[in-house]
Design an enzyme around this catalytic site. Sequence first.
Site, PDB file in Angstrom:
ATOM      1  N   TYR A 194      46.512  26.509   7.026  1.00 24.03           N
ATOM      2  CA  TYR A 194      45.970  25.346   7.880  1.00 24.03           C
ATOM      3  C   TYR A 194      45.073  24.368   7.493  1.00 24.03           C
ATOM      4  O   TYR A 194      44.164  24.743   6.679  1.00 24.03           O
ATOM      5  CB  TYR A 194      45.091  26.153   9.433  1.00 24.03           C
ATOM      6  CG  TYR A 194      44.486  25.015  10.553  1.00 24.03           C
ATOM      7  CD1 TYR A 194      45.206  24.192  11.242  1.00 24.03           C
ATOM      8  CD2 TYR A 194      43.168  24.919  10.428  1.00 24.03           C
ATOM      9  CE1 TYR A 194      44.686  23.247  11.929  1.00 24.03           C
ATOM     10  CE2 TYR A 194      42.488  23.768  11.202  1.00 24.03           C
ATOM     11  CZ  TYR A 194      43.362  23.120  12.019  1.00 24.03           C
ATOM     12  OH  TYR A 194      42.938  22.199  13.105  1.00 24.03           O
TER      13      TYR A 194
ATOM     14  N   ASP B  62      42.440  23.290  -0.321  1.00 26.55           N
ATOM     15  CA  ASP B  62      41.654  23.107   0.554  1.00 26.55           C
ATOM     16  C   ASP B  62      40.778  24.168   0.610  1.00 26.55           C
ATOM     17  O   ASP B  62      41.095  25.618   0.974  1.00 26.55           O
ATOM     18  CB  ASP B  62      42.649  23.301   1.786  1.00 26.55           C
ATOM     19  CG  ASP B  62      41.973  23.045   3.049  1.00 26.55           C
ATOM     20  OD1 ASP B  62      40.646  23.112   2.982  1.00 26.55           O
ATOM     21  OD2 ASP B  62      42.337  22.883   4.254  1.00 26.55           O
TER      22      ASP B  62
ATOM     23  N   LYS C 277      32.845  22.919   6.753  1.00 25.38           N
ATOM     24  CA  LYS C 277      32.167  24.066   7.077  1.00 25.38           C
ATOM     25  C   LYS C 277      30.950  24.491   6.287  1.00 25.38           C
ATOM     26  O   LYS C 277      29.762  23.541   6.628  1.00 25.38           O
ATOM     27  CB  LYS C 277      32.970  25.076   6.950  1.00 25.38           C
ATOM     28  CG  LYS C 277      34.307  25.081   8.048  1.00 25.38           C
ATOM     29  CD  LYS C 277      35.197  26.252   8.211  1.00 25.38           C
ATOM     30  CE  LYS C 277      36.334  25.710   9.260  1.00 25.38           C
ATOM     31  NZ  LYS C 277      37.441  25.934   9.043  1.00 25.38           N
TER      32      LYS C 277
HETATM   33  C1  LIG Z   1      38.519  24.684   9.281  1.00 21.90           C
HETATM   34  C2  LIG Z   1      39.546  24.301   8.322  1.00 21.90           C
HETATM   35  C3  LIG Z   1      39.992  23.169   8.277  1.00 21.90           C
HETATM   36  C4  LIG Z   1      39.787  21.876   9.269  1.00 21.90           C
HETATM   37  O1  LIG Z   1      38.121  21.609   9.283  1.00 21.90           O
HETATM   38  P1  LIG Z   1      37.823  21.113  10.721  1.00 21.90           P
HETATM   39  O2  LIG Z   1      36.215  20.642  10.285  1.00 21.90           O
HETATM   40  O3  LIG Z   1      38.034  21.865  11.851  1.00 21.90           O
HETATM   41  O4  LIG Z   1      38.547  19.668  10.967  1.00 21.90           O
HETATM   42  C5  LIG Z   1      40.932  22.604   7.252  1.00 21.90           C
HETATM   43  N1  LIG Z   1      41.227  23.254   6.277  1.00 21.90           N
HETATM   44  C6  LIG Z   1      40.908  24.840   6.504  1.00 21.90           C
HETATM   45  C7  LIG Z   1      41.271  25.674   5.380  1.00 21.90           C
HETATM   46  C8  LIG Z   1      40.057  25.069   7.391  1.00 21.90           C
HETATM   47  O5  LIG Z   1      39.530  26.389   7.242  1.00 21.90           O
END
Ligand SMILES: *Cc1c(COP(=O)(O)O)cnc(C)c1O
Length: 432
Positions: free
Chosen positions: A144, A238, A266
């Site tokens: 994701y 990511d 995060k």
């Molecule tokens: C949470 C997450 C996102 C999205 O971040 P948001 O702050 O919710 O937009 C993208 N990539 C990874 C791997 C994530 O865990």
Amino acid sequence: MKLEKSIELYTKGKKHLVGAVNSPVRAFKSVGGVPLFIDRAKGSKIIDVDGNEYVDMVLSYGPMILGHRNSVVEKTIKKYLKKGYSFGASTRGEIILAGMVCDAFPGMDKVRFVNSGTEAVLSAIRLARAFTGKNKIIKFAGCYHGHSDALLVAAGSGLATLSIPGSKGVPEDAVKNTLIAEFNNIDSVERHLAENKDIAAVIFEPIAGNMGVVLPTQEFIEELRELTKASGVLLIADEVMTGFRSKFGGAQELLGIEADITCLGKVVGGGFPVGAYGARNEIMEMVSPLGEMYQAGTLSGNPIAMSCGIATLKELKKRNPYEDFEKTAAFLERVLLDAANENGVDLQVNRFGSMINPFFTKEKVVDFKSAQTSDVKKFKTFFWKMIENGVFLPPSQFESWFLATAMSKRDIYKVKSAIQIAMKAVAKKFKK
Ligand SMILES: *Cc1c(COP(=O)(O)O)cnc(C)c1O
């Protein structure tokens, strides 16, 4: 247990909020029942509007790595609140946080702050396209990367693994440049690279956390790095979930690789909305105002959010909790597997640093397909027993549980006994 006030707010909330939430997982759809409404939190504990107290293993889906309202962090935020909330001009805090981020990730000379992980990733994709002059990207099924159009394909639980949009409202044109590969399967990447000359980047979660926790093999990671380098394709890590969580320098430090572009979110904001993307100078100099790739944000680099990020990272660096996290996660793995064995429940446990995730399946979980063999009905029973016994877990089989430095031995023993009770309940309900 009493959940009356949560029920009341859920009913009220549905009138003017979609499903009474602002992010779908919070609606508890996959576990059923009423979603908890939270009143407050402190340290390792979170308290709902009915006054029920839980050990918090959701931790806002990752950011609260120190636990809630860490005193050093709170003091810093309060100090900055007195200076003003947002200026539309640069502040010292942005420079400090940028320095800390670039120190932690050797592949980053420069960084740009944004407001979410989604924004970080969509900007990183634009940057990879600007830098290479190519259009296509490869992503892995089950990974994701936020909710931008081009990445809402095969984006975790429930969505198909074909290059078809994983959401209504995403035009086919928006995903036609997104190619899907299989996690831990380098051949699936190689095939795309051989068939397409128009590939700008491969994006991946170095440790997948959005199909449940799925670890890469060291071989896969190394081959992915070599293959992208040899093909002139950028590698985008990511690390929105893993950055500062699995190690201070993220999964890349642990796995010993360096991506071309890194995305963060995060933990970097410590609970405030912060995302970031960064790379070596040559790439970042494409970004406006130095270069011709446009990307902007009214609230980007917000001073309060920066102060929270700085204080959180400073505390984290000082405490260096990563070995302790590892030990605690190993302990919980043993507790989970023992409880499963004693009760004859099929269970796999995947974990990495402070991320841990049991899957209710016999099959080893190494990719999206194997993750999906989990029995989500068992998880549902397990989840509610954990709630009843004072542990707040993410309400989905496919979300990682998180650890925080604020968790005490007592908290962990509370989790242990809740697991033992919950596993018994699963066995009873699903007698073979
Ligand atoms: C949470 C997450 C996102 C999205 O971040 P948001 O702050 O919710 O937009 C993208 N990539 C990874 C791997 C994530 O865990």
